[in-house]
Enzyme design. Structure first.
Site, PDB file in Angstrom:
ATOM      1  N   ALA A 236       1.843   1.383 -17.950  1.00 28.23           N
ATOM      2  CA  ALA A 236       0.748   1.862 -17.414  1.00 28.23           C
ATOM      3  C   ALA A 236      -0.228   2.554 -16.652  1.00 28.23           C
ATOM      4  O   ALA A 236       0.044   3.001 -16.139  1.00 28.23           O
ATOM      5  CB  ALA A 236       1.499   0.011 -16.893  1.00 28.23           C
ATOM      6  N   PRO A 237      -1.259   2.232 -17.259  1.00 26.86           N
ATOM      7  CA  PRO A 237      -2.142   0.892 -17.670  1.00 26.86           C
ATOM      8  C   PRO A 237      -2.117   1.653 -19.612  1.00 26.86           C
ATOM      9  O   PRO A 237      -2.639   0.893 -20.590  1.00 26.86           O
ATOM     10  CB  PRO A 237      -3.362   1.465 -17.806  1.00 26.86           C
ATOM     11  CG  PRO A 237      -3.794   2.620 -17.186  1.00 26.86           C
ATOM     12  CD  PRO A 237      -2.660   3.882 -16.069  1.00 26.86           C
ATOM     13  N   CYS A 359      -1.642  12.237 -10.761  1.00 26.87           N
ATOM     14  CA  CYS A 359      -3.035  12.190  -9.766  1.00 26.87           C
ATOM     15  C   CYS A 359      -3.035  12.198  -8.707  1.00 26.87           C
ATOM     16  O   CYS A 359      -4.019  12.363  -8.310  1.00 26.87           O
ATOM     17  CB  CYS A 359      -3.541  11.288 -10.819  1.00 26.87           C
ATOM     18  SG  CYS A 359      -3.095   9.909 -10.168  1.00 26.87           S
TER      19      CYS A 359
END
EC number: 2.1.1.-
Length: 429
Positions: A236-237, A359
């Site tokens: 996800a997402p 990230c």
């Protein structure tokens, strides 16, 4: 529920510590989560300014039925946003009665603080940095269309296509209604910063995916051929999952895992809109997935993008103040989970190629995790050279780390990111 009511509900939930902006947006049941997320983040960023303007204009005294969080969203849209969407309905009429006073109070606040731009009213930590000036990257969803058709569509809308960019400077120079093809990323179109395509018919039809430049790297570098079986371990997402499906041409199988049921539900909607038919979603902890399960005997490719500090994501600062500099305790916990997930992925018997990405900007979550996983599997796996033309490489913390990729607003015109490509070492026969 309408956009403005949904945004007000998210702001109220954040204030009462019911969850983060992203979590509350995904659980809101509002269909266009990107649009809702952007509106909430911008309203939150200007929160102190909006509070001051609303108070000095006496808006809540005059409109006693207007709730504070909804007032904040509406005033943001009136004074700082793109204007009322879809006509604005009764909210436009209500705010219209106070428009002159609200604009006057905003102007008075600027004079008082000695600034001329709205951005200059923000606290230093809330002002747009390099990330806010990033171009808008748009991945063409090849499950539904092709780049040539998308380019033609935009040209008919009055945009000017400039061809493939030769350098990042071409992207930095984009203005007006000009757009380009990314110099390194296939199927990735680039528009000027702040271009809003959330209501564009091609986006709403699933022909376009709004995706950060660096976020396109993991699936592209994994590069599974059509017919492959792939695991998306923390899915996800879903943008990377839809990218994998496009590379597979919907031929093969993607096993996508995530622990959050609400995020998986939103992901299912996203994948359906993108035309993905080769993906099997499971509400399951990847660490609990058995590599010996016969279902995964043909899995040759794994994409592992685990939970991380998000220190490379400017928007995370709105949700979690201090996320850019996570504490040593939190980093230790995250890195421990990431290493367990990576080592677990490497135990799948037919695995040939894996992409690990975060990230995060933190070495502890990136180079250190990869180094330790390789050390625990001596001679079995190696780092593969990834995209030599990419300018920002891994930190030189161990031999071969230069094969990894890093990304940042300054060097690659993207959010902060890390990617490593790991391949199984072929044993000579």
């Amino acid at each position: 529920m309408g956009l403005y009511a949904a945004a007000a509900g998210v702001l109220a939930g954040v204030e009462s510590r019911q969850g983060s902006i992203k979590g509350l947006v995904y659980s809101s049941n509002f269909q266009n989560v990107k649009q809702l997320y952007a509106l909430v983040c911008e309203t939150q960023r200007y929160s102190a300014v909006l509070d001051a303007v609303i108070a000095s204009a006496g808006l809540l005294r005059a409109e006693k039925k207007l709730r504070p969080h909804l007032a904040k969203v509406l005033v943001y849209e009136l004074l700082l946003g793109k204007g009322f969407r879809g006509g604005g309905g009764r909210w436009k009429a209500l705010l219209g009665r106070h428009q002159a006073r609200l604009k006057a109070e905003l102007a008075r606040l600027k004079v008082h603080r000695g600034v001329s731009r709205n951005e200059d009213l923000l606290e230093v930590g809330s002002r747009p940095g390099p990330a806010s000036q990033l171009p808008r990257f748009v991945r063409v969803n090849t499950l539904k269309t092709c780049s040539d058709d998308v380019v033609d569509y935009f040209k008919r809308q009055g945009f000017s296509y400039q061809g493939r960019a030769s350098s990042l400077d071409d992207l930095r120079a984009l203005k007006g209604k000009h757009f380009l093809l990314d110099p390194l990323m296939p199927e990735l179109l680039v528009f000027p910063a702040q271009t809003d395509l959330h209501e564009h018919p091609l986006y709403r039809a699933g022909h376009l995916i709004l995706q950060d430049r660096a976020s396109c790297l993991p699936a592209m570098l994994l590069d599974p051929p059509p017919g492959s079986h792939v695991i998306d371990a923390c899915a996800a997402p879903g943008n990377k999952t839809s990218h994998l499906a496009a590379l597979l041409k919907n031929q093969g199988k993607i096993f996508a895992f995530d622990l959050d049921a609400k995020r998986l539900a939103s992901m299912a909607t996203l994948l359906a809109r993108a035309g993905v038919s080769c993906c099997e979603l499971a509400e399951e902890d990847f660490l609990a997935v058995s590599p010996s399960d016969p279902r995964y005997h043909e899995v040759h490719y794994i994409l592992l993008d685990p939970s991380c500090s998000g220190s490379g994501m400017p928007s995370r600062q709105l949700e979690e103040p201090g996320a850019g500099t996570p504490s040593p305790v939190r980093l230790h916990a995250l890195a421990g989970f990431q290493q367990r997930a990576l080592c677990h992925a490497l135990t799948f018997p037919s695995l040939q190629r894996l992409v690990y990405s975060t990230c995060s900007l933190c070495q502890e979550e990136n180079e250190d995790v990869v180094r330790d996983a390789l050390q625990q599997n001596p001679g079995a796996f190696r780092l593969a050279p990834a995209l030599p033309a990419w300018p920002h490489r891994g930190l030189s913390t161990f031999p071969g780390a230069e094969h990894c990729l890093r990304a940042s607003p300054e060097t690659t015109l993207s959010s902060g990111f890390f990617v490593a490509v790991i391949e199984r070492v072929e044993v000579p026969r």
